[in-house]
Motif scaffolding. Structure first.
Motif, mmCIF file in Angstrom:
data_model
loop_
_atom_site.group_PDB
_atom_site.id
_atom_site.type_symbol
_atom_site.label_atom_id
_atom_site.label_comp_id
_atom_site.label_asym_id
_atom_site.label_seq_id
_atom_site.Cartn_x
_atom_site.Cartn_y
_atom_site.Cartn_z
ATOM 1 N N ALA A 32 12.702 -9.573 -18.239
ATOM 2 C CA ALA A 32 13.684 -8.778 -18.975
ATOM 3 C C ALA A 32 13.016 -7.884 -20.017
ATOM 4 C CB ALA A 32 14.703 -9.697 -19.636
ATOM 5 N N ALA A 33 11.978 -8.399 -20.659
ATOM 6 C CA ALA A 33 11.320 -7.640 -21.727
ATOM 7 C C ALA A 33 10.670 -6.365 -21.205
ATOM 8 C CB ALA A 33 10.284 -8.514 -22.428
ATOM 9 N N VAL A 34 9.962 -6.439 -20.054
ATOM 10 C CA VAL A 34 9.287 -5.242 -19.549
ATOM 11 C C VAL A 34 10.289 -4.240 -18.992
ATOM 12 C CG1 VAL A 34 7.106 -6.422 -19.110
ATOM 13 C CG2 VAL A 34 8.829 -6.301 -17.288
ATOM 14 N N ARG A 35 11.462 -4.706 -18.619
ATOM 15 C CA ARG A 35 12.526 -3.776 -18.218
ATOM 16 C C ARG A 35 13.073 -3.052 -19.442
ATOM 17 N NH1 ARG A 35 18.037 -4.515 -18.454
ATOM 18 N NH2 ARG A 35 17.827 -6.769 -18.727
ATOM 19 N N LYS A 36 13.361 -3.792 -20.482
ATOM 20 C CA LYS A 36 14.006 -3.202 -21.663
ATOM 21 C C LYS A 36 13.069 -2.339 -22.487
ATOM 22 C CE LYS A 36 17.762 -6.496 -22.361
ATOM 23 N NZ LYS A 36 18.395 -7.451 -23.301
ATOM 24 N N ASN A 37 11.777 -2.693 -22.527
ATOM 25 C CA ASN A 37 10.858 -1.889 -23.342
ATOM 26 C C ASN A 37 10.287 -0.684 -22.604
ATOM 27 O OD1 ASN A 37 8.694 -2.791 -21.733
ATOM 28 N ND2 ASN A 37 8.037 -4.343 -23.210
ATOM 29 N N GLY A 38 10.690 -0.537 -21.334
ATOM 30 C CA GLY A 38 10.269 0.620 -20.563
ATOM 31 C C GLY A 38 8.954 0.462 -19.835
ATOM 32 N N GLU A 39 8.299 -0.676 -19.995
ATOM 33 C CA GLU A 39 7.024 -0.897 -19.315
ATOM 34 C C GLU A 39 7.199 -0.857 -17.800
ATOM 35 O OE1 GLU A 39 3.482 -4.269 -19.601
ATOM 36 O OE2 GLU A 39 5.006 -4.121 -21.178
ATOM 37 N N LEU A 40 8.282 -1.466 -17.316
ATOM 38 C CA LEU A 40 8.664 -1.372 -15.903
ATOM 39 C C LEU A 40 10.124 -0.923 -15.867
ATOM 40 C CD1 LEU A 40 7.055 -4.625 -14.401
ATOM 41 C CD2 LEU A 40 6.096 -2.311 -14.506
ATOM 42 N N ALA A 41 10.324 0.341 -16.175
ATOM 43 C CA ALA A 41 11.681 0.862 -16.357
ATOM 44 C C ALA A 41 12.490 0.883 -15.071
ATOM 45 C CB ALA A 41 11.609 2.278 -16.945
ATOM 46 N N TYR A 42 11.833 0.762 -13.932
ATOM 47 C CA TYR A 42 12.564 0.776 -12.665
ATOM 48 C C TYR A 42 13.227 -0.570 -12.349
ATOM 49 C CZ TYR A 42 8.292 -1.434 -10.916
ATOM 50 O OH TYR A 42 7.212 -2.267 -10.729
ATOM 51 N N LEU A 43 12.914 -1.598 -13.114
ATOM 52 C CA LEU A 43 13.568 -2.891 -12.894
ATOM 53 C C LEU A 43 15.036 -2.816 -13.306
ATOM 54 C CD1 LEU A 43 10.921 -5.494 -14.131
ATOM 55 C CD2 LEU A 43 11.368 -4.718 -11.787
ATOM 56 N N ALA A 102 5.134 -2.506 -2.505
ATOM 57 C CA ALA A 102 3.740 -2.741 -2.883
ATOM 58 C C ALA A 102 3.539 -2.542 -4.381
ATOM 59 C CB ALA A 102 2.814 -1.819 -2.089
ATOM 60 N N GLN A 103 4.131 -1.463 -4.924
ATOM 61 C CA GLN A 103 4.007 -1.211 -6.358
ATOM 62 C C GLN A 103 4.693 -2.308 -7.172
ATOM 63 O OE1 GLN A 103 2.306 1.489 -7.867
ATOM 64 N NE2 GLN A 103 2.595 0.169 -9.659
ATOM 65 N N LEU A 104 5.876 -2.705 -6.714
ATOM 66 C CA LEU A 104 6.606 -3.759 -7.407
ATOM 67 C C LEU A 104 5.783 -5.042 -7.468
ATOM 68 C CD1 LEU A 104 9.324 -4.906 -8.585
ATOM 69 C CD2 LEU A 104 9.858 -5.573 -6.245
ATOM 70 N N ARG A 105 5.215 -5.438 -6.356
ATOM 71 C CA ARG A 105 4.458 -6.690 -6.316
ATOM 72 C C ARG A 105 3.216 -6.611 -7.197
ATOM 73 N NH1 ARG A 105 5.425 -7.753 0.203
ATOM 74 N NH2 ARG A 105 7.414 -8.865 -0.067
ATOM 75 N N HIS A 106 2.559 -5.479 -7.195
ATOM 76 C CA HIS A 106 1.400 -5.287 -8.083
ATOM 77 C C HIS A 106 1.814 -5.386 -9.541
ATOM 78 C CE1 HIS A 106 -1.194 -2.720 -10.617
ATOM 79 N NE2 HIS A 106 -2.181 -3.273 -9.917
ATOM 80 N N ASP A 107 2.900 -4.716 -9.880
ATOM 81 C CA ASP A 107 3.339 -4.690 -11.276
ATOM 82 C C ASP A 107 3.824 -6.052 -11.760
ATOM 83 O OD1 ASP A 107 2.723 -2.033 -11.395
ATOM 84 O OD2 ASP A 107 4.789 -1.313 -11.253
ATOM 85 N N LEU A 108 4.505 -6.798 -10.899
ATOM 86 C CA LEU A 108 4.967 -8.124 -11.311
ATOM 87 C C LEU A 108 3.792 -9.047 -11.607
ATOM 88 C CD1 LEU A 108 8.016 -8.753 -8.950
ATOM 89 C CD2 LEU A 108 8.051 -8.084 -11.352
ATOM 90 N N LEU A 109 2.724 -8.917 -10.841
ATOM 91 C CA LEU A 109 1.547 -9.736 -11.093
ATOM 92 C C LEU A 109 0.858 -9.331 -12.390
ATOM 93 C CD1 LEU A 109 -0.445 -11.928 -10.146
ATOM 94 C CD2 LEU A 109 -1.687 -10.126 -8.907
ATOM 95 N N THR A 110 0.657 -8.036 -12.576
ATOM 96 C CA THR A 110 -0.163 -7.580 -13.708
ATOM 97 C C THR A 110 0.618 -7.488 -15.020
ATOM 98 O OG1 THR A 110 0.234 -5.263 -13.091
ATOM 99 C CG2 THR A 110 -1.741 -6.314 -12.213
ATOM 100 N N HIS A 111 1.928 -7.225 -14.953
ATOM 101 C CA HIS A 111 2.705 -7.032 -16.180
ATOM 102 C C HIS A 111 3.574 -8.235 -16.550
ATOM 103 C CE1 HIS A 111 1.806 -2.711 -16.667
ATOM 104 N NE2 HIS A 111 1.778 -2.692 -15.332
ATOM 105 N N VAL A 112 3.792 -9.123 -15.602
ATOM 106 C CA VAL A 112 4.662 -10.270 -15.881
ATOM 107 C C VAL A 112 3.894 -11.586 -15.785
ATOM 108 C CG1 VAL A 112 6.761 -11.512 -15.213
ATOM 109 C CG2 VAL A 112 6.700 -9.006 -15.100
ATOM 110 N N VAL A 113 3.315 -11.860 -14.628
ATOM 111 C CA VAL A 113 2.697 -13.171 -14.408
ATOM 112 C C VAL A 113 1.436 -13.357 -15.251
ATOM 113 C CG1 VAL A 113 1.593 -14.684 -12.721
ATOM 114 C CG2 VAL A 113 3.641 -13.398 -12.102
ATOM 115 N N GLU A 114 0.516 -12.437 -15.150
ATOM 116 C CA GLU A 114 -0.772 -12.639 -15.820
ATOM 117 C C GLU A 114 -0.656 -12.726 -17.344
ATOM 118 O OE1 GLU A 114 -3.242 -9.595 -14.153
ATOM 119 O OE2 GLU A 114 -3.690 -10.774 -12.348
#
Length: 392
Positions: free
Chosen positions: A148-159, A195-207
């Motif tokens: 939720a945080a990366v969606r709201k702060n614009g880091e992953l605005a496409y979520l 592909a972009q979504l999966r990359h971003d979820l790993l690097t911006h959320v999980v890690e």
């Protein structure tokens, strides 16, 4: 016992604030908070249904208060992020208000200090995490909050607001040793590739969330949107109901559940208040060093103030006998509904913030049931050594 005999895995899930069931929970608790702000003794049992083309709010409310339920509901949904762009527009969806007064028959027992319903409630605590929660649900919540945080702060605005997380932890006995699997399913805009979504979820959320735990390794399996695209989400894809995420709300399945939900209920409903009290007691006793894992059960009858039964289970981790733990509970805690309400300061607006990402282990919130202020006294009485807890 050999290492292979001790090894096992356990999985828990969480959901984001935009999951339809959590939208319903948040509306119900926002209504409760609005009532308590005007009438701390108001009686509230608020249920919400959220679907693609309608929101229905029902239940029983008796209070000296005037609130705008439709405005509250729209404010919650808009705050989550449900705009026209998401596919579900908080400003346009029709809202039905079907609330009625509480039954006078229930009030007869509650007004004199009795429980608002019968039932059994559980509390649980363990030493797996600093907040004394099971690791799988604690880590799943962290992922959901980050989503939720990366969606709201614009880091992953496409979520988009809807999403779910799941963490599988491998254990050696009762001790987490590694994360075996991580699953995230996230609602997203049509413009992003899988592909972009999966990359971003790993690097911006999980890690950022799980990396510092040092529990990920080269055998950890990652599953991101395993069915593929997830462009239709939220209430447009699934109907949401208050009280349908009771395992997410509590211990992720690690501790048992009495079956009663929390959101939309004032403190006279022991489904909520007694479950909070059992968490408070279990956490303080574990912090006092009486056991590494502790589950407490309590039961009430409608209209009766004193509990019908108390049980403690330490899963063979206790440093004192379970019967002694029950004695400690009876000695140190008043378990009447009125006393629980006073002890935990339950008559003030504070519930909307609990309606997503779990009611327990919330060191980000100043809620009384997460305090460990009685641990030292309990340790002294039990003859145990209290834990050193920097976070509580």
């Amino acid at each position: 016992m050999s290492l292979s005999d001790r090894l096992h895995v356990f999985t828990s899930e969480s959901v984001t604030e935009g999951h339809p069931d959590k939208v319903a929970d948040q509306i119900s608790d926002a209504v409760l908070d609005a009532i308590l702000a005007q009438d701390p003794r108001g009686r509230v049992a608020c249920e919400t249904l959220v679907t693609a083309k309608r929101v229905m709010i029902a239940g029983e409310i008796t209070a000296n208060a005037h609130i705008e339920i439709e405005g509250i509901a729209r404010g919650v949904m808009a705050g989550i992020g449900y705009t026209r762009e998401s596919g579900f527009d908080a400003t346009q969806v029709p809202i039905d208000n079907l609330v009625q007064p509480q039954s006078r028959d229930i009030a007869l027992g509650v007004d004199i200090g009795g429980a608002g319903d019968q039932g059994m409630m559980f509390g649980f605590a363990c030493t797996e995490t600093p907040e004394l929660m099971p690791a799988p649900i604690a880590w799943a919540h962290l992922l959901a909050k980050r989503l939720a945080a990366v969606r709201k702060n614009g880091e992953l605005a496409y979520l988009r607001p809807d999403g779910k997380t799941q963490v599988t932890v491998q254990y050696d006995g009762h001790h987490p040793i590694r994360i075996d699997k991580v699953l995230i399913s996230s609602h997203h805009a049509e413009s992003v590739s899988l592909a972009q979504l999966r990359h971003d979820l790993l690097t911006h959320v999980v890690e950022p969330v799980l990396g510092p735990l040092n529990m990920l390794d080269d055998r950890t399996v990652y599953l991101f949107n395993p069915t593929g695209i997830f462009t239709v989400g939220g209430p447009c894809a699934d109907t949401g109901l208050t009280g349908r995420k009771i395992i997410v709300d509590t211990y992720g399945g690690m501790g048992r559940h009495g079956g009663g939900s929390f959101s939309g209920k004032d403190p006279t409903k022991v489904d909520r208040s007694a479950a909070y009290m059992m968490r408070y007691i279990a956490k303080n006793l574990v912090a006092a060093g009486v056991a590494e894992r502790l589950e407490i059960q309590i039961a009430y009858a409608i209209g009766e103030a004193k509990p019908l039964s108390i049980n403690a289970e330490t899963f063979s981790t206790g440093r004192v006998p379970e019967r002694r733990i029950v004695e400690l509970i009876r000695t140190h805690f008043d378990l009447t509904p009125a006393a629980i309400t006073h002890t935990l300061d339950l008559l003030k607006p504070q519930y909307l913030s609990t309606a997503a990402y779990g009611h327990f282990g919330r060191t980000d919130l100043q809620v009384r049931w997460e305090h460990t202020d009685l641990a030292s006294g309990l340790a002294q009485d039990a003859g145990t050594t209290p834990l050193e807890l920097a976070c509580v």
